[in-house]
Design a protein around this motif. Structure first.
Motif, PDB file in Angstrom:
ATOM      1  N   ALA A  52     -31.146 -24.387 -52.358  1.00 12.50           N
ATOM      2  CA  ALA A  52     -32.844 -25.167 -51.937  1.00 12.50           C
ATOM      3  C   ALA A  52     -33.529 -23.220 -52.292  1.00 12.50           C
ATOM      4  O   ALA A  52     -34.632 -23.790 -52.199  1.00 12.50           O
ATOM      5  CB  ALA A  52     -32.296 -25.378 -50.429  1.00 12.50           C
ATOM      6  N   ALA A  53     -33.120 -22.940 -52.835  1.00 12.73           N
ATOM      7  CA  ALA A  53     -34.256 -21.075 -53.223  1.00 12.73           C
ATOM      8  C   ALA A  53     -34.815 -21.820 -54.495  1.00 12.73           C
ATOM      9  O   ALA A  53     -35.959 -21.854 -55.243  1.00 12.73           O
ATOM     10  CB  ALA A  53     -33.272 -19.724 -53.406  1.00 12.73           C
ATOM     11  N   ILE A  54     -34.498 -22.841 -55.576  1.00 14.59           N
ATOM     12  CA  ILE A  54     -34.398 -23.514 -57.224  1.00 14.59           C
ATOM     13  C   ILE A  54     -35.075 -24.840 -56.726  1.00 14.59           C
ATOM     14  O   ILE A  54     -35.957 -25.226 -57.542  1.00 14.59           O
ATOM     15  CB  ILE A  54     -33.412 -22.935 -57.378  1.00 14.59           C
ATOM     16  CG1 ILE A  54     -33.614 -21.842 -58.118  1.00 14.59           C
ATOM     17  CG2 ILE A  54     -34.330 -23.482 -59.215  1.00 14.59           C
ATOM     18  CD1 ILE A  54     -32.360 -21.114 -58.722  1.00 14.59           C
ATOM     19  N   HIS A  55     -34.615 -25.433 -55.999  1.00 19.12           N
ATOM     20  CA  HIS A  55     -34.534 -26.931 -56.308  1.00 19.12           C
ATOM     21  C   HIS A  55     -35.746 -28.131 -54.978  1.00 19.12           C
ATOM     22  O   HIS A  55     -34.687 -27.303 -53.594  1.00 19.12           O
ATOM     23  CB  HIS A  55     -33.321 -27.729 -56.446  1.00 19.12           C
ATOM     24  CG  HIS A  55     -32.616 -26.733 -57.554  1.00 19.12           C
ATOM     25  ND1 HIS A  55     -31.171 -26.767 -57.659  1.00 19.12           N
ATOM     26  CD2 HIS A  55     -33.018 -27.258 -59.310  1.00 19.12           C
ATOM     27  CE1 HIS A  55     -30.927 -25.833 -58.716  1.00 19.12           C
ATOM     28  NE2 HIS A  55     -31.993 -26.325 -59.855  1.00 19.12           N
ATOM     29  N   ASN A  56     -36.046 -28.256 -54.980  1.00 22.92           N
ATOM     30  CA  ASN A  56     -36.785 -29.245 -54.045  1.00 22.92           C
ATOM     31  C   ASN A  56     -36.259 -30.429 -53.686  1.00 22.92           C
ATOM     32  O   ASN A  56     -35.770 -30.736 -54.325  1.00 22.92           O
ATOM     33  CB  ASN A  56     -37.832 -29.179 -53.952  1.00 22.92           C
ATOM     34  CG  ASN A  56     -39.509 -28.902 -52.582  1.00 22.92           C
ATOM     35  OD1 ASN A  56     -38.405 -28.515 -51.280  1.00 22.92           O
ATOM     36  ND2 ASN A  56     -40.289 -30.133 -52.290  1.00 22.92           N
ATOM     37  N   GLY A  57     -36.571 -30.589 -52.138  1.00 24.55           N
ATOM     38  CA  GLY A  57     -36.095 -32.093 -52.037  1.00 24.55           C
ATOM     39  C   GLY A  57     -34.527 -31.736 -50.813  1.00 24.55           C
ATOM     40  O   GLY A  57     -33.895 -31.282 -50.875  1.00 24.55           O
ATOM     41  N   ASN A  58     -34.807 -32.607 -49.830  1.00 23.26           N
ATOM     42  CA  ASN A  58     -34.062 -33.006 -48.707  1.00 23.26           C
ATOM     43  C   ASN A  58     -32.323 -32.969 -49.189  1.00 23.26           C
ATOM     44  O   ASN A  58     -31.492 -32.788 -48.744  1.00 23.26           O
ATOM     45  CB  ASN A  58     -34.565 -34.184 -48.012  1.00 23.26           C
ATOM     46  CG  ASN A  58     -35.278 -33.870 -47.276  1.00 23.26           C
ATOM     47  OD1 ASN A  58     -35.848 -33.107 -47.099  1.00 23.26           O
ATOM     48  ND2 ASN A  58     -36.037 -35.208 -46.971  1.00 23.26           N
ATOM     49  N   VAL A 118     -32.062  -9.765 -50.870  1.00 27.35           N
ATOM     50  CA  VAL A 118     -33.092 -10.709 -49.980  1.00 27.35           C
ATOM     51  C   VAL A 118     -34.164  -9.545 -50.947  1.00 27.35           C
ATOM     52  O   VAL A 118     -35.354 -10.762 -50.772  1.00 27.35           O
ATOM     53  CB  VAL A 118     -33.218  -9.437 -48.759  1.00 27.35           C
ATOM     54  CG1 VAL A 118     -34.098 -10.331 -47.982  1.00 27.35           C
ATOM     55  CG2 VAL A 118     -32.069 -10.296 -47.359  1.00 27.35           C
ATOM     56  N   LYS A 119     -34.853  -8.773 -51.178  1.00 22.22           N
ATOM     57  CA  LYS A 119     -35.871  -8.481 -51.960  1.00 22.22           C
ATOM     58  C   LYS A 119     -36.137  -8.873 -53.365  1.00 22.22           C
ATOM     59  O   LYS A 119     -37.402  -9.621 -53.106  1.00 22.22           O
ATOM     60  CB  LYS A 119     -36.107  -7.426 -52.269  1.00 22.22           C
ATOM     61  CG  LYS A 119     -37.202  -6.259 -52.688  1.00 22.22           C
ATOM     62  CD  LYS A 119     -37.134  -5.058 -52.758  1.00 22.22           C
ATOM     63  CE  LYS A 119     -39.057  -4.474 -53.983  1.00 22.22           C
ATOM     64  NZ  LYS A 119     -38.862  -2.790 -54.087  1.00 22.22           N
ATOM     65  N   TYR A 120     -35.205  -9.878 -53.786  1.00 26.07           N
ATOM     66  CA  TYR A 120     -35.346 -10.304 -54.930  1.00 26.07           C
ATOM     67  C   TYR A 120     -35.693 -12.129 -54.810  1.00 26.07           C
ATOM     68  O   TYR A 120     -36.901 -11.975 -55.186  1.00 26.07           O
ATOM     69  CB  TYR A 120     -34.304 -10.070 -55.202  1.00 26.07           C
ATOM     70  CG  TYR A 120     -33.812 -10.893 -56.856  1.00 26.07           C
ATOM     71  CD1 TYR A 120     -34.793 -10.958 -58.030  1.00 26.07           C
ATOM     72  CD2 TYR A 120     -33.252 -12.646 -56.895  1.00 26.07           C
ATOM     73  CE1 TYR A 120     -34.529 -11.354 -59.606  1.00 26.07           C
ATOM     74  CE2 TYR A 120     -33.389 -13.427 -57.667  1.00 26.07           C
ATOM     75  CZ  TYR A 120     -34.015 -13.429 -58.875  1.00 26.07           C
ATOM     76  OH  TYR A 120     -33.695 -13.922 -59.949  1.00 26.07           O
ATOM     77  N   SER A 121     -35.024 -12.327 -53.612  1.00 28.52           N
ATOM     78  CA  SER A 121     -34.772 -13.447 -52.892  1.00 28.52           C
ATOM     79  C   SER A 121     -36.577 -13.512 -52.889  1.00 28.52           C
ATOM     80  O   SER A 121     -37.014 -14.477 -53.054  1.00 28.52           O
ATOM     81  CB  SER A 121     -34.269 -13.762 -52.421  1.00 28.52           C
ATOM     82  OG  SER A 121     -32.531 -13.590 -52.837  1.00 28.52           O
ATOM     83  N   GLY A 171     -34.919 -19.116 -49.396  1.00 32.10           N
ATOM     84  CA  GLY A 171     -33.167 -18.968 -49.826  1.00 32.10           C
ATOM     85  C   GLY A 171     -32.816 -17.501 -50.946  1.00 32.10           C
ATOM     86  O   GLY A 171     -33.230 -16.973 -51.784  1.00 32.10           O
ATOM     87  N   ILE A 172     -31.856 -17.201 -50.003  1.00 34.61           N
ATOM     88  CA  ILE A 172     -31.009 -16.496 -50.552  1.00 34.61           C
ATOM     89  C   ILE A 172     -30.369 -15.538 -52.168  1.00 34.61           C
ATOM     90  O   ILE A 172     -29.169 -16.219 -51.631  1.00 34.61           O
ATOM     91  CB  ILE A 172     -30.343 -15.058 -49.708  1.00 34.61           C
ATOM     92  CG1 ILE A 172     -31.797 -14.896 -48.412  1.00 34.61           C
ATOM     93  CG2 ILE A 172     -30.845 -13.573 -49.449  1.00 34.61           C
ATOM     94  CD1 ILE A 172     -32.439 -14.124 -48.430  1.00 34.61           C
ATOM     95  N   LEU A 173     -30.502 -14.922 -52.940  1.00 35.54           N
ATOM     96  CA  LEU A 173     -29.758 -15.379 -53.675  1.00 35.54           C
ATOM     97  C   LEU A 173     -29.647 -14.299 -54.677  1.00 35.54           C
ATOM     98  O   LEU A 173     -29.982 -13.179 -54.229  1.00 35.54           O
ATOM     99  CB  LEU A 173     -30.898 -16.190 -55.354  1.00 35.54           C
ATOM    100  CG  LEU A 173     -31.331 -17.289 -54.933  1.00 35.54           C
ATOM    101  CD1 LEU A 173     -32.844 -17.224 -56.362  1.00 35.54           C
ATOM    102  CD2 LEU A 173     -30.641 -18.119 -55.235  1.00 35.54           C
ATOM    103  N   PRO A 174     -28.065 -14.401 -55.168  1.00 34.96           N
ATOM    104  CA  PRO A 174     -27.135 -12.950 -55.787  1.00 34.96           C
ATOM    105  C   PRO A 174     -28.472 -12.219 -56.327  1.00 34.96           C
ATOM    106  O   PRO A 174     -27.880 -13.247 -57.984  1.00 34.96           O
ATOM    107  CB  PRO A 174     -26.125 -13.558 -56.097  1.00 34.96           C
ATOM    108  CG  PRO A 174     -26.227 -14.638 -56.389  1.00 34.96           C
ATOM    109  CD  PRO A 174     -27.062 -15.735 -55.544  1.00 34.96           C
ATOM    110  N   LYS A 175     -29.375 -11.460 -56.725  1.00 35.55           N
ATOM    111  CA  LYS A 175     -29.938 -10.402 -57.805  1.00 35.55           C
ATOM    112  C   LYS A 175     -29.205 -10.118 -58.922  1.00 35.55           C
ATOM    113  O   LYS A 175     -29.038 -10.630 -59.746  1.00 35.55           O
ATOM    114  CB  LYS A 175     -30.078  -8.816 -57.649  1.00 35.55           C
ATOM    115  CG  LYS A 175     -31.124  -8.727 -58.224  1.00 35.55           C
ATOM    116  CD  LYS A 175     -31.858  -7.244 -57.471  1.00 35.55           C
ATOM    117  CE  LYS A 175     -32.578  -6.599 -58.600  1.00 35.55           C
ATOM    118  NZ  LYS A 175     -32.787  -5.270 -57.909  1.00 35.55           N
TER     119      LYS A 175
END
Length: 534
Positions: A52-58, A118-121, A171-175
């Motif tokens: 979700a942090a990268i791709h949009n859409g239900n 969290v900061k990166y995301s 979305g929180i991603l792994p930095k």
């Protein structure tokens, strides 16, 4: 289930080389006795990405929420509930929010989740997320004094902030995985390493995505099933049969043709639960976008003519089988706090449409055609194609010839955003619980069109920008409401996009299930709380 001697010998072979202590034998027998639970979920069409942090859409959101945790989720009253953020404090009149992160939470590769992630995301969301970016526009700084503290510092308070801290929006991603790469093209996107209740197992294109239980998830009560498979069944008939026969247990996004949904609702003998609960905060609105880079659509008379030529009542009844109502503006009535019907209206009036087209200099040729255009319907299900075909017929009556161009999901968004290869598009967007989150992105000149959404029409209005930007920083609820009302009036006057329908999406739930999320964002929620009754 009983375990016979042959089964026990087979287990013994599998455990060869180990000392078969009574404890080990007991564990092995218990594991064999345990019934593996496998949840089957329908998702259609197949998403172009599952983060979700990268791709949009239900469709992307539905899968992603099981692999990744956000900072918070919501209860039934849309109050924030802790996930990765265990607690928070708001100070300085709402300009500073301090989060304390959950200790012991880890990524699926075993590395700890820290404030650096969290900061990166959030910085990534501010830079590139079409929904979250406007609310982060006045985020001045993110402090991380230790591994479990994140401090957001805003220039102005934001009354909509909590609606974008949800994992679908931020979305929180792994930095340690994404730093130094282009997140959109990082190869890990097809086999993500997340933080949520399920681990990624496989993605078989054209068939399914399978996730398995995360044994190290911080909430030891979840998930309640061992495995979940998101199935992509392209054929609508086959998909409906799979749901009706119980092969599919849950369909959080529209999966059955609406004509069939209507019939199932009316059948007293159907055990399936079919309702609109879980979609309230999504507030989907169906619209007709103009590509304002095309000279013909820069004349507002042409845009207004199109609006008068389209019969929204027919669309609601014939394309969406009554699971829709005509829209009156860019903000749907679901958003009761902000909705206003005061903007200019364009009732069905083909004669007026023809007059406006004539005034704009679009004369009919010998074949009765005054304009040839294309339309790209969003490729999520047959209802949108059927609606586009009805619009095609309506516009033909006023001398506009429409070519419908159908594409898969990835190509569709590329045509609209990167290639700008379209005249008009018929689509829907989630308005969400606040216009700042779901509506402004479609009309703000700074929200450029991307493959994840945004200002697809390329609408530019200094007055609309002023109203949006004033809303972003207004801390007084009454003044903010007036700004949003004025925004609706301005957009309806300019009409860069025709609001057509407020849609009612449905979920289909097997009677075997319990724990399906009932909150207004429930359709997007993780299935971690779902279990089988039997």
């Amino acid at each position: 289930m009983t375990t016979n001697r042959r089964d026990f010998i087979r287990m013994g072979g599998a455990l060869a080389g180990l000392t078969l202590t009574p404890e080990l034998v007991s564990q092995a027998l218990a594991q064999q006795e345990r019934k593996i639970t496998h949840l089957q979920v329908s998702v259609q069409p197949e998403p172009h990405g599952i983060i979700a942090a990268i791709h949009n859409g239900n469709q992307s959101f539905v899968v992603s929420q099981n692999i990744f945790d956000g900072l918070v989720t919501f209860d039934e009253e849309l109050n924030p509930v802790p996930l990765l953020a265990e607690s928070w404090e708001t100070t300085d009149g709402g300009r500073v929010i301090t989060f304390k992160l959950r200790q012991g939470a880890t990524w699926h590769d075993g590395k700890p989740i820290t404030s650096a992630d969290v900061k990166y995301s959030i910085e990534l969301a501010k830079k590139s997320h079409p929904v979250a970016a406007p609310t982060y526009f006045h985020l001045n700084a993110i402090d991380t004094p230790d591994d479990h503290t994140v401090i957001l510092r805003f220039a102005h308070p934001s009354l909509a902030l909590w609606h974008i801290l949800y994992g679908v929006r931020t979305g929180i991603l792994p930095k340690h995985i994404y730093e130094g790469s282009d997140p959109l093209t990082n190869p890990i996107n097809t086999k993500p390493i997340g933080s949520g209740p399920f681990l990624f197992k496989e993605w078989v294109r054209g068939s399914h995505v399978t996730l398995v239980r995360n044994p190290n998830y911080w909430d030891k009560t979840k998930p309640r099933v061992d495995q979940v498979t998101f199935r992509f069944i392209a054929d609508a008939g086959a998909r409906a049969i799979a749901i009706e026969t119980g092969e599919i247990h849950y369909a959080p996004v529209p999966s059955i043709p609406l004509a069939q949904v209507k019939a199932l609702r009316e059948r007293k003998d159907s055990p399936l639960l079919i309702d609109t609960v879980g979609w309230e905060a999504n507030a989907p609105i169906y619209y007709f976008d103009f590509n304002l880079e095309k000279e013909v659509f820069q004349d507002v008379r042409v845009r207004k003519a199109f609006a008068h030529a389209i019969n929204t009542k027919i669309l609601a009844s014939n394309a969406f089988f009554g699971f829709a109502t005509p829209a009156t503006g860019p903000i749907p009535s679901y958003q009761k706090e902000f909705y206003s019907p005061d903007g200019e209206q364009y009732p069905f009036d083909p004669a007026k449409a023809e007059r406006l087209l004539e005034e704009a200099g679009l004369k009919k040729d010998a074949n009765g055609i005054r304009l040839k255009i294309d339309n790209l319907p969003i490729p999520y299900d047959d209802n949108f194609v059927r609606a586009a075909q009805l619009i095609q017929q309506m516009l033909k009556r006023v001398g506009v010839q429409v070519e419908i161009r159908n594409f898969d999901v990835g190509t569709y968004f590329a045509k609209l955003a990167r290639e700008r290869d379209f005249d008009t598009a018929s689509a829907f967007a989630a308005a969400f619980a606040d216009p700042q989150v779901g509506v402004f992105r479609r009309f703000w000149s700074k929200a450029k069109a991307t493959v994840r959404g945004g200002n697809t029409s390329n609408y530019v209005s200094a007055e609309t920008d002023r109203l949006i930007e004033a809303t972003l920083i207004e801390g007084d609820a009454a003044k903010r409401k007036q700004l949003i009302r004025d925004f609706q009036i301005q957009v309806q006057k300019d009409l860069p996009s025709i609001p057509l329908l407020e849609l009612q999406f449905v979920r289909v739930i097997s009677p075997r299930l319990e724990g399906v999320n009932p909150t207004p964002y429930g359709s997007y929620a993780s299935v971690a709380e779902i279990a089988f009754k039997d």
